[in-house]
Write an enzyme that holds these catalytic residues in place. Structure first.
Site, PDB file in Angstrom:
ATOM      1  N   HIS A 282     -41.775 -50.332  13.864  1.00  0.00           N
ATOM      2  CA  HIS A 282     -41.009 -50.971  12.783  1.00  0.00           C
ATOM      3  C   HIS A 282     -41.584 -52.349  12.434  1.00  0.00           C
ATOM      4  O   HIS A 282     -40.843 -53.302  12.209  1.00  0.00           O
ATOM      5  CB  HIS A 282     -39.533 -51.105  13.176  1.00  0.00           C
TER       6      HIS A 282
ATOM      7  N   ASP B 211     -37.370 -48.672  19.468  1.00  0.00           N
ATOM      8  CA  ASP B 211     -37.145 -47.299  19.031  1.00  0.00           C
ATOM      9  C   ASP B 211     -38.249 -46.821  18.098  1.00  0.00           C
ATOM     10  O   ASP B 211     -38.944 -47.604  17.462  1.00  0.00           O
ATOM     11  CB  ASP B 211     -35.785 -47.185  18.330  1.00  0.00           C
ATOM     12  N   GLU B 212     -38.393 -45.515  18.021  1.00  0.00           N
ATOM     13  CA  GLU B 212     -39.185 -44.822  16.997  1.00  0.00           C
ATOM     14  C   GLU B 212     -40.620 -45.329  16.868  1.00  0.00           C
ATOM     15  O   GLU B 212     -41.178 -45.389  15.778  1.00  0.00           O
ATOM     16  CB  GLU B 212     -38.462 -44.906  15.640  1.00  0.00           C
ATOM     17  N   ALA B 213     -41.224 -45.653  18.007  1.00  0.00           N
ATOM     18  CA  ALA B 213     -42.647 -46.015  18.009  1.00  0.00           C
ATOM     19  C   ALA B 213     -43.447 -44.731  18.230  1.00  0.00           C
ATOM     20  O   ALA B 213     -44.126 -44.547  19.249  1.00  0.00           O
ATOM     21  CB  ALA B 213     -42.933 -47.043  19.094  1.00  0.00           C
TER      22      ALA B 213
END
Length: 619
Positions: free
Chosen positions: A329, A392-394
């Site tokens: 992000h 998150d969401e790497a």
């Protein structure tokens, strides 16, 4: 949802007795004295007036979140007179709470409500705030057990003698209403402040008016003894996808404080924008902050802006939790500083809503210089104990590299003196003392998080299918998402944090947080539309004893808040599950102060009262 935990709420704690079948209440001792003739005459006059006076429009149990114990006394209603004073014990922190009480009540009542130290005022016609000499120890973050009381707001559901102030912990309070006045006592300023918010709800809804109103300002008689179930009660505002200026953030803080929430998590960085100035990396704000979802102008907070938010929140006993999302992000940061990118090439600014494509280079020491500088500056601006690192969401970072990166970043957070918080994706990495996982799953069964808890991690619950306030209420909700499901008001309310996550005991839970992501949310009115009425539901789960949780009772108590929001000009969703009463007309205001419009939403013809366009549609 899955709810198979066998953890016993409040293990090891002495609960405050609900007293459903307890002994009769023993009055607090008072100094013996001979009443003056004038006082006797005044009491007789009041008694005669009470025979003719209508009952208080608000019942003592009509409070959100539900108090731990309520003892109504209809014969003890207090009518606030024009000559009333606010009495307060001499501590500066207590006086500040008293000043805030007066500030809340002056606009609608038109009364001067002078604030004076206790020794300088009489005992009559007073709102008295008393801070105990010795602040109480912080509450254990677990839950409390007790025999189920009668539904809140119906009959009295407690008769036991109130406990001493020091039994109320770091945020509890005792509120006593008699015909002569209102007394709020607590061991800490935070407890006094929460008591003030309860008193605010016990006054007629017109108390929210910004202008004087001709009203009988009556408070229902009786006693409330109250303290929170969880120490951490919060909401998150995403200011990265769409930027919201300082006044909007301050208004969100007001909404949290009204319902005894005590943490505001600010999601400050993401692919679409970097929202906080960092002196050592100035292009983060100048370049990374210059856009948002849809290509708008973006924006960022200067250090002075951020300090203003922190100060405003602290006065309302709300702790700011800043988040710098890492290692993913990070497109906005990479656009500003391409040396942080794995290929050392600046990506174009991103204004879409996809996730998982960006990350800082975990193999480059320059990335850790960047992280240390940013976290150090943000920590220095933040008096609270928490520093959120996202995590998150790497999706494009290999697991081994991700683990090494997060473990090192956890140590960098510790170097700032803060406690690390991360989304639950950081659970598998090496443990850091005191670390907190923010869980946003939807199934209630997460063995990886349960294992991290066994290694010492603590948890903040933000289940996506109950607490994510960016989810639509219904299929036709004009903004929001539905990937975690539709979250109507009952769905937001009908779950138990203490037993929600399998194999995570209640004593490992810090509390509950309700996130609001803003991919589709573009204005203050839209923020309020998504927060209300679900935010009070989350607040009740986090504050009130499990034994008081009752959907029908909550719905009926919440209904009385619609006119309050309408009077204050607050946008909200008219949830069809709630029997909203007729609303007052929204106060007229200059065009510059009007709330932006939100998209119209179709609603059932039945089960809802006619709406005030100024509120529901955000005028």
């Amino acid at each position: 949802m899955s709810s198979t935990s066998s953890a016993t709420p409040d293990a090891g704690r002495e609960p405050i007795d609900h007293g459903v079948a307890g002994p009769a209440r023993t009055p607090d001792p008072i100094p013996a004295r001979e009443p003056a003739a004038a006082e006797l005459a005044r009491a007789a006059e009041r008694a005669a007036g009470d025979l003719l006076a209508p009952p208080a429009p608000v019942r003592l149990g009509d409070v959100v979140p539900a108090p731990e114990r309520v003892e109504p006394d209809p014969a003890a209603d207090f009518v606030l007179p024009a000559e009333a004073v606010v009495r307060v014990s001499p501590e500066p922190a207590a006086r500040d709470v008293a000043e805030q009480l007066a500030e809340l009540l002056r606009p609608a009542t038109g009364f001067p409500l002078p604030v004076t130290e206790a020794a300088e005022a009489t005992s009559e016609d007073a709102l008295t705030l008393t801070l105990a000499a010795a602040p109480a120890a912080p509450l254990d973050p677990g839950t409390r057990a007790g025999a189920p009381p009668a539904p809140v707001g119906t009959a009295t559901y407690a008769t036991a003698t109130p406990g001493p102030v020091d039994a109320l912990g770091a945020e509890g309070y005792r509120l006593a209403v008699t015909a002569d006045g209102v007394r709020i006592s607590a061991g800490t300023p935070a407890g006094l402040f929460h008591g003030v918010q309860t008193l605010r709800q016990l006054l007629p809804a017109a108390i929210e008016s910004p202008d004087p109103v001709a009203e009988r300002w009556v408070v229902p008689g009786g006693t409330i003894v109250d303290r929170p179930r969880f120490g951490y009660r919060g909401a998150m505002l995403d200011v990265a996808r769409h930027f919201f200026g300082v006044p909007d953030v301050l208004r969100v803080i007001d909404h949290l404080a009204r319902y005894k929430l005590n943490h505001l998590h600010l999601h400050l960085t993401d692919d679409q924008g970097w929202r906080i100035a960092v002196d050592s990396w100035p292009r983060l704000a100048a370049v990374g902050g210059a856009t948002e979802v849809g290509g708008g102008p973006g924006g960022c907070y200067t250090a002075a802006d951020y300090r203003r938010i922190v100060r405003y929140a602290a006065r309302r006993h709300v702790t700011i939790v800043p988040e710098i999302d890492l290692p993913g992000h990070t497109n906005a940061a990479l656009t500003a500083y391409p040396e942080l990118a794995p290929d050392k090439v600046a990506p174009p600014p991103y204004t879409g809503t996809e996730v998982g494509f960006s990350y800082v280079d975990p193999a480059d020491e320059r990335s850790y210089d960047f992280v240390a500088d940013v976290l150090g500056e943000v920590a220095a601006l933040t008096p609270g104990p928490w520093l959120h690192i996202g995590g998150d969401e790497a999706f494009k970072v290999r697991p081994e590299a991700y683990a090494r990166f997060v473990e090192r970043v956890q140590r960098l957070v510790a170097d700032t003196g803060k406690t690390v918080v991360g989304w639950h994706q950081i659970a598998p990495v090496g443990h850091a003392d005191g670390r907190v996982l923010q869980w946003w799953g939807t199934k209630g069964d997460d063995p990886v998080v349960a294992e991290a808890v066994r290694r010492g991690a603590r948890v903040i619950l933000s289940p996506g299918n109950h607490a994510y306030l960016d989810m639509k209420y219904a299929p036709d909700t004009p903004i929001g998402h539905d990937w975690a499901g539709l979250i109507d008001l009952r769905t937001a309310y009908d779950w138990d944090p203490g037993s929600h996550l399998v194999d995570v005991p209640a004593d490992a839970l810090l509390g509950v947080e309700a996130p609001l992501w803003t991919e589709s949310v573009t204005s203050l009115a839209e923020i309020e539309f998504m927060l209300l009425p679900r935010l009070p539901a989350i607040a009740e789960l986090a504050w009130s004893p499990r034994a008081t949780h009752d959907w029908a009772g909550f719905r009926d108590r919440l209904a009385g808040h619609g006119p309050r929001w309408a009077t204050a000009g607050i946008a909200f969703h008219h949830a069809p599950e709630v029997p909203w009463p007729a609303e007052p007309a929204a106060p007229s205001r200059p065009a510059a102060e009007s709330t932006p419009q939100i998209p119209a939403q179709s609603r059932p013809d039945s089960a809802e009262t006619p709406e005030s366009a100024a509120v529901t549609d955000g005028a």
